[in-house]
Design a protein around this motif. Structure first.
Motif, PDB file in Angstrom:
ATOM      1  N   PHE A  45       0.826  -1.202   0.000  1.00 32.48           N
ATOM      2  CA  PHE A  45       0.000   0.000   0.000  1.00 32.48           C
ATOM      3  C   PHE A  45       0.865   1.258   0.000  1.00 32.48           C
ATOM      4  CE2 PHE A  45      -2.972  -2.834   2.625  1.00 32.48           C
ATOM      5  CZ  PHE A  45      -3.600  -3.312   1.490  1.00 32.48           C
ATOM      6  N   HIS A  46       0.273   2.349  -0.453  1.00 33.44           N
ATOM      7  CA  HIS A  46       0.919   3.657  -0.396  1.00 33.44           C
ATOM      8  C   HIS A  46       0.901   4.134   1.061  1.00 33.44           C
ATOM      9  CE1 HIS A  46       2.116   7.688  -1.446  1.00 33.44           C
ATOM     10  NE2 HIS A  46       1.070   8.165  -0.788  1.00 33.44           N
ATOM     11  N   LYS A  47       2.046   4.587   1.547  1.00 40.60           N
ATOM     12  CA  LYS A  47       2.153   5.024   2.939  1.00 40.60           C
ATOM     13  C   LYS A  47       2.490   6.510   2.976  1.00 40.60           C
ATOM     14  CE  LYS A  47       5.157   4.267   6.949  1.00 40.60           C
ATOM     15  NZ  LYS A  47       6.290   3.473   7.440  1.00 40.60           N
ATOM     16  N   GLU A  48       1.723   7.256   3.768  1.00 43.22           N
ATOM     17  CA  GLU A  48       1.984   8.678   3.964  1.00 43.22           C
ATOM     18  C   GLU A  48       2.153   8.960   5.450  1.00 43.22           C
ATOM     19  OE1 GLU A  48      -0.286  11.910   2.058  1.00 43.22           O
ATOM     20  OE2 GLU A  48      -1.352  10.264   1.063  1.00 43.22           O
ATOM     21  N   VAL A  49       3.126   9.806   5.771  1.00 45.28           N
ATOM     22  CA  VAL A  49       3.270  10.300   7.139  1.00 45.28           C
ATOM     23  C   VAL A  49       2.407  11.542   7.226  1.00 45.28           C
ATOM     24  CG1 VAL A  49       4.840  11.176   8.892  1.00 45.28           C
ATOM     25  CG2 VAL A  49       5.611   9.415   7.295  1.00 45.28           C
ATOM     26  N   LYS A  50       1.375  11.505   8.063  1.00 48.18           N
ATOM     27  CA  LYS A  50       0.453  12.635   8.184  1.00 48.18           C
ATOM     28  C   LYS A  50       0.808  13.540   9.350  1.00 48.18           C
ATOM     29  CE  LYS A  50      -2.383  12.018   4.784  1.00 48.18           C
ATOM     30  NZ  LYS A  50      -2.591  13.009   3.758  1.00 48.18           N
ATOM     31  N   VAL A  51       1.297  12.982  10.422  1.00 43.89           N
ATOM     32  CA  VAL A  51       1.674  13.773  11.586  1.00 43.89           C
ATOM     33  C   VAL A  51       3.020  13.255  12.054  1.00 43.89           C
ATOM     34  CG1 VAL A  51       1.131  14.340  13.989  1.00 43.89           C
ATOM     35  CG2 VAL A  51      -0.706  14.161  12.317  1.00 43.89           C
ATOM     36  N   GLU A  52       3.923  14.182  12.264  1.00 42.57           N
ATOM     37  CA  GLU A  52       5.225  13.791  12.770  1.00 42.57           C
ATOM     38  C   GLU A  52       5.674  14.903  13.709  1.00 42.57           C
ATOM     39  OE1 GLU A  52       9.585  12.494  11.036  1.00 42.57           O
ATOM     40  OE2 GLU A  52       7.976  12.991   9.658  1.00 42.57           O
ATOM     41  N   ASP A  53       5.782  14.570  14.973  1.00 42.61           N
ATOM     42  CA  ASP A  53       6.269  15.553  15.932  1.00 42.61           C
ATOM     43  C   ASP A  53       7.099  14.825  16.981  1.00 42.61           C
ATOM     44  OD1 ASP A  53       4.473  14.402  17.762  1.00 42.61           O
ATOM     45  OD2 ASP A  53       2.925  15.875  17.331  1.00 42.61           O
ATOM     46  N   SER A  55       6.317  13.724  19.798  1.00 38.92           N
ATOM     47  CA  SER A  55       5.655  12.671  20.579  1.00 38.92           C
ATOM     48  C   SER A  55       5.204  11.484  19.731  1.00 38.92           C
ATOM     49  CB  SER A  55       4.462  13.242  21.339  1.00 38.92           C
ATOM     50  OG  SER A  55       3.476  13.674  20.433  1.00 38.92           O
ATOM     51  N   GLY A  56       5.174  11.623  18.391  1.00 35.18           N
ATOM     52  CA  GLY A  56       4.752  10.461  17.638  1.00 35.18           C
ATOM     53  C   GLY A  56       4.489  10.691  16.162  1.00 35.18           C
ATOM     54  N   TYR A  57       3.923   9.646  15.556  1.00 33.94           N
ATOM     55  CA  TYR A  57       3.672   9.601  14.123  1.00 33.94           C
ATOM     56  C   TYR A  57       2.256   9.125  13.844  1.00 33.94           C
ATOM     57  CZ  TYR A  57       8.771   9.448  13.933  1.00 33.94           C
ATOM     58  OH  TYR A  57      10.107   9.725  14.088  1.00 33.94           O
ATOM     59  N   ARG A  58       1.725   9.576  12.700  1.00 34.92           N
ATOM     60  CA  ARG A  58       0.484   9.029  12.158  1.00 34.92           C
ATOM     61  C   ARG A  58       0.790   8.633  10.726  1.00 34.92           C
ATOM     62  NH1 ARG A  58      -5.600  10.818  12.457  1.00 34.92           N
ATOM     63  NH2 ARG A  58      -4.813  11.521  14.437  1.00 34.92           N
ATOM     64  N   TYR A  59       0.516   7.364  10.416  1.00 37.54           N
ATOM     65  CA  TYR A  59       0.714   6.863   9.070  1.00 37.54           C
ATOM     66  C   TYR A  59      -0.633   6.503   8.467  1.00 37.54           C
ATOM     67  CZ  TYR A  59       5.493   6.182  10.764  1.00 37.54           C
ATOM     68  OH  TYR A  59       6.743   6.367  11.303  1.00 37.54           O
ATOM     69  N   VAL A  60      -0.799   6.859   7.196  1.00 36.73           N
ATOM     70  CA  VAL A  60      -2.020   6.528   6.477  1.00 36.73           C
ATOM     71  C   VAL A  60      -1.623   5.626   5.313  1.00 36.73           C
ATOM     72  CG1 VAL A  60      -3.935   7.440   5.105  1.00 36.73           C
ATOM     73  CG2 VAL A  60      -3.130   8.696   7.118  1.00 36.73           C
ATOM     74  N   LEU A  67      -8.754   4.063   1.481  1.00 41.51           N
ATOM     75  CA  LEU A  67      -8.093   3.980   2.776  1.00 41.51           C
ATOM     76  C   LEU A  67      -8.091   2.529   3.267  1.00 41.51           C
ATOM     77  CD1 LEU A  67      -6.903   5.612   5.137  1.00 41.51           C
ATOM     78  CD2 LEU A  67      -9.236   5.929   5.966  1.00 41.51           C
ATOM     79  N   GLN A  68      -6.944   2.065   3.739  1.00 41.77           N
ATOM     80  CA  GLN A  68      -6.806   0.700   4.244  1.00 41.77           C
ATOM     81  C   GLN A  68      -6.546   0.665   5.754  1.00 41.77           C
ATOM     82  OE1 GLN A  68      -6.996  -2.241   2.131  1.00 41.77           O
ATOM     83  NE2 GLN A  68      -7.859  -0.640   0.850  1.00 41.77           N
ATOM     84  N   MET A  69      -5.614   1.525   6.182  1.00 41.25           N
ATOM     85  CA  MET A  69      -5.226   1.501   7.589  1.00 41.25           C
ATOM     86  C   MET A  69      -4.641   2.847   7.989  1.00 41.25           C
ATOM     87  SD  MET A  69      -2.733  -1.156   9.639  1.00 41.25           S
ATOM     88  CE  MET A  69      -1.149  -0.535   9.134  1.00 41.25           C
ATOM     89  N   ILE A  70      -4.885   3.218   9.229  1.00 39.26           N
ATOM     90  CA  ILE A  70      -4.249   4.379   9.838  1.00 39.26           C
ATOM     91  C   ILE A  70      -3.610   3.887  11.129  1.00 39.26           C
ATOM     92  CG2 ILE A  70      -4.579   6.650  10.899  1.00 39.26           C
ATOM     93  CD1 ILE A  70      -7.064   6.985   9.114  1.00 39.26           C
TER      94      ILE A  70
END
Length: 157
Positions: A45-53, A55-60, A67-70
């Protein structure tokens, strides 16, 4: 005669409850197969980093526009928080959160949420089912309805 009716009523009630339980088990099994298939194919699947700071990460993860997984992986104080949301045909089917003590490695919270048409039908908290008639269950179901909308919107930004 009255005792016989009571016994029959108890047996019928028991069988009815067992039927609901068996149906729920079938639904859970079907959802488990779906999210496990997504997880096993995640590298395709295509992976995007949506939030990176700090304290952590959000991957879509998506397949085409679907959409498959967040996943959200964050660290708050002494706890690693990992949350996964799985989607099929644009609808959330499963979510799991695991919070782990960073020093002991002990899981301090583990919850699994199962959805049918984006409505909560089963919730397992620390290996125990949460009663579907409880206020906690009803509140969680209602909160997920609006949260899923926000989650999907945030994943497309």
């Amino acid at each position: 005669y009255k005792m016989k009716r009571i016994i029959v009523a108890i047996i019928v009630g028991f069988l009815f409850v067992q039927g609901i339980s068996a149906q729920t088990e079938k639904q859970i099994s079907a959802v488990d197969k779906q999210w496990q298939k997504i997880k096993s194919n995640i590298s395709s699947f295509h992976k995007e980093v949506k939030v990176e700071d700090n304290s952590g990460y959000r991957y879509v993860y998506s397949k085409g526009k679907e959409l498959q997984m967040i996943t959200v992986m964050s660290k708050e104080k002494d706890i690693d928080k990992n949350v996964f949301w799985y989607f099929v045909n644009g609808k959330m089917i499963y979510s799991e959160q695991t919070w782990t003590d960073v020093y002991t490695g002990k899981i301090v919270d583990n919850e699994k949420f199962y959805f049918d048409n984006e409505r909560l039908f089963a919730w397992i908290k620390d290996s125990k089912f949460v009663d579907t008639a409880s206020n906690d269950f009803k509140n969680a179901d209602n909160e997920f309805v609006s949260y899923v909308v926000k989650l999907k919107e945030d994943s497309t930004k």
